[in-house]
Structures are given as C-alpha cells and as structure tokens.
Write an enzyme that holds these catalytic residues in place. Structure first.
Site, short mmCIF file in Angstrom:
data_model
loop_
_atom_site.label_atom_id
_atom_site.label_comp_id
_atom_site.label_asym_id
_atom_site.label_seq_id
_atom_site.Cartn_x
_atom_site.Cartn_y
_atom_site.Cartn_z
N ARG A 126 0.84 -1.20 0.00
CA ARG A 126 0.00 0.00 0.00
C ARG A 126 0.88 1.25 0.00
NH1 ARG A 126 -5.12 1.50 -1.31
NH2 ARG A 126 -6.23 2.65 0.32
N THR A 147 -8.58 0.65 -10.36
CA THR A 147 -7.99 -0.55 -9.79
C THR A 147 -8.13 -1.74 -10.74
OG1 THR A 147 -8.65 0.25 -7.63
CG2 THR A 147 -7.93 -2.01 -7.71
N THR A 188 -3.62 -0.90 -7.78
CA THR A 188 -4.41 0.30 -8.07
C THR A 188 -3.53 1.53 -8.13
OG1 THR A 188 -6.33 1.56 -7.30
CG2 THR A 188 -4.84 0.79 -5.62
N GLU A 216 -5.68 4.20 -7.39
CA GLU A 216 -6.87 4.82 -6.79
C GLU A 216 -7.89 5.21 -7.85
OE1 GLU A 216 -9.62 5.29 -4.70
OE2 GLU A 216 -9.39 7.37 -5.26
N GLU A 226 -3.68 7.86 -4.00
CA GLU A 226 -4.19 6.95 -2.97
C GLU A 226 -4.46 7.62 -1.64
OE1 GLU A 226 -5.77 3.57 -3.41
OE2 GLU A 226 -4.00 3.75 -4.67
N ASP A 244 -7.76 8.21 -0.01
CA ASP A 244 -8.51 7.16 0.71
C ASP A 244 -8.52 7.41 2.22
OD1 ASP A 244 -9.40 5.76 -1.45
OD2 ASP A 244 -8.16 4.00 -1.15
N SER A 299 -10.12 -0.89 0.58
CA SER A 299 -11.19 -1.90 0.54
C SER A 299 -10.77 -3.11 -0.28
CB SER A 299 -12.44 -1.29 -0.07
OG SER A 299 -12.87 -0.20 0.69
N GLY A 307 -13.09 -1.55 -7.61
CA GLY A 307 -14.39 -0.95 -7.36
C GLY A 307 -14.47 -0.09 -6.11
N GLY A 308 -13.34 0.42 -5.61
CA GLY A 308 -13.39 1.24 -4.41
C GLY A 308 -14.00 0.45 -3.27
N1 GLU Z 1 -8.33 3.04 -3.56
C1 GLU Z 1 -9.34 2.04 -3.42
C2 GLU Z 1 -9.03 1.12 -2.26
O1 GLU Z 1 -7.90 0.91 -1.95
C3 GLU Z 1 -9.49 1.26 -4.66
C4 GLU Z 1 -9.92 2.12 -5.78
C5 GLU Z 1 -10.89 1.50 -6.70
O2 GLU Z 1 -10.99 0.30 -6.81
O3 GLU Z 1 -11.57 2.26 -7.36
O4 GLU Z 1 -9.92 0.61 -1.67
#
Ligand code: GLU
EC number: 2.3.2.2
Length: 607
Positions: free
Chosen positions: A105, A406, A424, A426, A445, A448, A473, A493-494
């Site tokens: 990360r 991602t 990712t 982000e 990132e 987040d 996530s 997908g965040g």
């Molecule tokens: N930054 C997000 C995360 O680490 C992922 C971003 C995404 O999948 O759009 O959870």
C-alpha cells in the site's frame, strides 16, 4: 464437500486463450471463461493474461506469472495500475501449505498531517477533485517493491526477466479498445493539464481512437532501467527524483487542453520517503464459513475483516433454504453492518486483537440479531461496541467511497500455488500526472484517508498521518476446504470491492450458481447508506421484493467491479473466470485446455 459437489455441476463451452504475447497490434483472443489444468491466469486484459500464461508455459510459477502480468497491466491498464501505485498480494504456497500477504500500500510522506486535506484558507476539506489532482494525494508507491519482494521470496525468475515482456508491449504498442478510450475521455479535463499526460494519452488533443496503436517508449525505458539496475533507481534514484519533482512541482502545462476548475497544489513527498519505503508482510485475516476457511487481506485494507465479518453474519442463517429475496435481504444487511464496524474500527495500525474481535462468531451473532427478516434496518446503522453481545442501537456512518479504478488478477500454477493480487492507482487515471520522461501515472491513494473525522466523538481510525497508509477496501481472497484452495477471487471498485467479493461468494456458495454465473450476475452494494447502489439488472430483479422490506435503491449504476477468479475443482481441474461484460470483458486462460464439467445447470435451477 458442498463446494466440490457444486463444482461438478459447471459446464459451458470450453474457450481457451492460447495467444502468445506476439506482435503488438494483434490483441490476443479474449475469453471470459476457461476450463482446464496445469495453471491459469485471469486478468481484465488479454495481453496481460497472455504474458502471464506464457510465463507459466515456460515453467514459471504463479508468482512469476502474476508479476509479469501485473507489469503488463501497468502498460495496457495504465489508468488502473502501475509502478506509480500500490496494492495487496496474497499468495498460497502449496508446498508449505501457508498463506502469505504483501502489503504494498502507498504510504503518506513524513510531512503528512491530520490536516493535509484541509484548506488552510477556509478550514474546510478540499473538494475531492482538488485533492485528487494534486501532489498532496500522492502516496509513496508500493507496487514495484511488491513485485520485487514477491519475486525474491517466492518466485523462480528474477524481476528483470519478469519486466521484459511488459517492456516489449510498451515499446511495440497495443491496440486501444473502447474501455481504454472511454477512460481517457472521462479524464480528458485532468489529463489535459499536464504535457506528459496529454502527449501520451491525448494525441492531437483528443482521446485515441479505438484500434489505434498505443505505445509508451518512456515506460519501456523505465522498466528496462529497473531491470538493469534494480529497484533503487525508483526508491531513491533518478526515477524517484523525477517522481518527487512531479509531486513537489506539479508540471502544469503552459498550454493546457481545456480548463481545470481547481488550483493544482504541490505535495510534500521527498526522496527520503521513497528510500525509506518498505512493503510489509502481515498475516492474512482468517475466518471460517460453513466449514470453509477464508483468507483475506489485513490492515491497512479493510477487505479481509469486512468480507469475513459479513460472511460470519450470513452464516447465522441458512441462506440456501431461504426465499431468494430473504437471501438478498440478509446479504445487504450483513454488508451494511460490516461497513459500520469497518468505518469505526479499521485503519492502518488497528490492533490485531480488534481485527480478531471483528472476525469472531460472537461479534457476528450480536450483529446478526439486528437483522429483521421483515424490515430493513434504517441506514446508516451504528457500529457495535467491540464487547457486543446483545442488540445495540445507534448512529453514525462514514464517507461514501465510490471508486471505479484498480485492477485484479488471479493466477494458479501446476504446483498448486495461487496468487490473488489487487493493485491500483486509486481513481481511474490516478492523480492525472504522468512523471515526465518516465511514462507512468502517479496515484492519488492518499485521498482514501478521511479528510476530516467521520466518527463523531469516537476516534476515526483513518485520518491521515506521517508514514501512515490509507485504509483500503481491496479484498484479494482465497477460500480453502480441507486445507486446499477451492476458490480465489478479487475485484476493483473502491469500497464496493468488499460487496462485490462478498456477493460473488454468496452467489457461488449459497445461491446455486456456477462460478461464471456468479461473476456475471447483476450486482448490488449496500455500504451502510440510506440507499442501495445497484446495477439495473439487480434492481429490476429484486426491487419488487426488497422495497416492501424497506430497502431503497439509488440511481442505477452502470457497473460494479471487474472481478477475476479461479475455482479449483477435483483432480486439478481449474475454472478460470473473468467478467463477460463489465469493463469491456476480461480474459481467462488455462495452460492445458480441458472440457467443462458436465451437467451444469446454474442459478436458474435453484429457484
Ligand atoms: N483506492 C481504493 C481502495 O484501496 C481502490 C480504488 C478503486 O478500486 O476504485 O480501496
């Protein structure tokens, strides 16, 4: 046992990708599902899948193939992944029967404070686009360090050889597809502010046409430099110096294309932050689900605990024998409850004992007793105290994170090793700045982190801090039965990553779907918000049954996630599955093609 029985049901046409990473402009064939033996690769992109498969065919293991495929995704999926970003790598070592993870990360720089995303002029948090397209949002990238660590610890090839196919793709180019073009179009305003980005992705001032060849000679040269001289050229050397300059003095064009409504602020990342970056090797999260063991990613990702807690809540009901609407109701409620607890407790540095509590059956029982079969909970639901044993009540929620970026890949080899890897930058397009002369986009990132406290009077575990990693996530997940992997999956997908992984698990394990059906099925995401985010297919199918229970739907969302997965059947059989439609469809391939297991009837058969 149940899992094996369901696996035996799978069947559709056998479609196998056999393409080599050959001449650049001819994209290898792309199939979302492949059945066979001897190893498999699933990514969102046919070129990356072909590169990974080629590594397996030449005797490399799953880690080698995953790194080579990920490096290729850095070229062909540059808006989702690359050495400017970070990710989480989960590895099952078949010989030792152990599961390992790498936390790659991005980290906040030493200069980061709790107020980094608060405008000193107003005392208010920056608008998201202002925070995103800035130097402030850039965390120390962990992706290259992840590849190096994985290759060194568990691979059989040097990193230099794993970067080579990707460098070739960057140099020779690949054909632009509709997804790529659209991702540029969606980012045109931000990309147009930076010469290096627009030269690469807005040729002639517009997104590249579908079918044109996209080359990135600067990235090819960067990969080759790293291959020749090692990762220090990035973590403290000349590539790092260019990265730091980009963060500290965003290279805003004197002749931008279009206008950007916000000031583009510099960040405080320094070369010493890069030199000091280290990946971590946290123990995976572990939870049990009806005799299966589920391994996931620990903090700073919330994926492992949120998926695990929701599964534990679901385990308290017999989903397979409930009416389908009740099963969906419980899926949505379990997800909302798990999100409340995730928002309250999970961030970088959350004590391991807290993670264990969140994953305990007792805690899940307390949460499950809040679910009323006849009435949806009013959202947001409150988090539970860690001592929860009854049925509490309460308040706050959290910021709704709704990323689209991602990418995810799943790899298995002939020895039974498995890699599940989510990476990712982000947002799609990261912070929109390509490092001049180096050919890769930087992450955003650090957005987040929560910009300001979200938990009322309780401490917020996800506020920014020096060296701290923002909560993620990402949920790379491997499921075991009797000590052997049966399913590996992950998605972008965040925050909806968590619900996408959870939903595909529920579809596969409880609702009678084959893996390809479970992946293709319409999705919904309930993240402790007043309304459910859903694809039109889900809303159409389930709103009539769910609305009377009190579930409200927000506007339809075009798509949730872009999952990749491999299922491990009896006798070494592999079912490799990517999205048939979302993100333009993914690419699954196996080393030795086989036929699909016979007699597959799928979800429709259950109801
Ligand atoms: N930054 C997000 C995360 O680490 C992922 C971003 C995404 O999948 O759009 O959870």
């Amino acid at each position: 046992m149940r899992f094996r029985a369901l696996a035996a049901l799978a069947a559709t046409a056998t479609l196998v990708l056999t393409g080599q990473p050959g001449p650049a402009h001819a994209a290898p064939p792309k199939q979302p599902t492949a059945y066979g033996y001897g190893g498999a690769v699933v990514t969102v992109d046919p070129t990356a899948t072909a590169v990974g498969l080629d590594v397996l065919r030449r005797g490399g293991n799953a880690v080698d193939a995953a790194v080579a495929a990920a490096a290729t995704l850095g070229v062909t999926e540059p808006f989702s992944a690359g050495i400017g970003g970070g990710g989480f790598f989960v590895y099952y070592d078949a010989r030792r029967h152990t599961v390992h993870t790498i936390d790659g990360r991005e980290a906040g720089p030493a200069t980061m404070t709790e107020n980094t995303f608060v405008d000193p002029a107003t005392g208010l948090p920056y608008a998201f686009p202002e925070a995103r397209v800035s130097g402030l949002s850039v965390g120390v990238p962990g992706t290259l360090a992840t590849w190096a660590a994985a290759a060194r610890r568990w691979g059989t090839r040097p990193l230099s050889s794993l970067l080579r196919p990707a460098a070739r793709v960057a140099e020779q180019g690949f054909a632009v597809d509709a997804t790529f073009r659209q991702q540029v179009a969606d980012n045109a305003a931000a990309f147009g502010q930076f010469d290096a980005t627009r030269e690469l992705y807005l040729p002639g001032g517009a997104p590249p046409a579908v079918g044109t060849v996209q080359r990135n000679p600067d990235l090819a040269a960067t990969y080759r430099l790293i291959a020749r001289e090692g990762t220090d050229v990035f973590y403290g050397g000349p590539v790092g110096a260019d990265l730091v300059r980009t963060v500290q003095q965003p290279p805003v064009s004197e002749d931008p294309i279009g206008t950007w409504a916000f000031p583009i602020r510099p960040g405080g990342l320094q070369l010493s932050d890069l030199a000091g970056y280290r990946v971590r090797y946290p123990a995976p999260t572990r939870s049990d689900y009806r005799g299966l063991t589920v391994y996931g990613m620990a903090t700073p990702s919330s994926g492992g605990t949120a998926v695990g807690e929701a599964l534990n809540i679901l385990e308290t009901a017999d989903l397979r024998h409930l009416p389908l609407i009740q099963a969906q109701h419980r899926y949505l409620e379990a997800s909302a409850l798990a999100f409340a607890d995730r928002n309250r407790y999970v961030g970088d540095g959350t004590p391991r004992t807290t993670l264990r509590t969140l994953l305990s059956d007792g805690f899940a029982q307390a949460r499950a007793c809040l679910i009323d079969p006849e009435r949806a909970l009013t959202k947001p639901v409150a988090p539970a105290p860690l001592t929860a044993s009854g049925c509490p009540a309460g308040v706050p929620g959290g910021r709704v994170e709704d990323g689209q970026s991602t990418t995810n890949l799943t790899v298995a080899d002939r020895w039974g090793n498995v890699v599940e890897y989510t990476l990712t930058i982000e947002q799609t397009g990261g912070n929109a700045m390509v490092v001049p002369g180096r050919g890769f986009l930087l992450n955003n990132e650090l957005t987040d982190f929560n910009f300001t406290p979200t938990q009322g009077t309780a401490p917020d575990p996800n506020l920014p801090g020096p060296g701290k990693r923002p909560r993620s996530s990402m949920s790379p997940t491997i499921v075991f039965e009797y000590g052997r992997p049966v399913l590996a999956l992950g998605s972008p997908g965040g925050a909806s990553i968590i619900t996408t992984v959870l939903q595909v698990l529920v579809n596969r394990l409880e609702l009678g779907m084959s893996l390809p059906e479970a992946v293709a099925a319409p999705r919904a995401s309930q993240r402790n918000s007043p309304t459910i985010q859903a694809e039109v297919g889900y809303r159409t199918q389930f709103q009539p049954g769910l609305a009377p229970l009190g579930h409200a739907f927000g506007p339809d969302t075009p798509e949730l996630g872009a999952l990749t997965a491999i299922e491990f059947g009896p006798h070494g059989q592999l079912i490799a599955a990517a999205e048939p439609v979302r993100r333009g469809g993914g690419a699954a391939a196996v080393v030795v093609p086989g036929s699909a297991p016979a007699g597959h009837s799928g979800a429709a058969a259950r109801r």
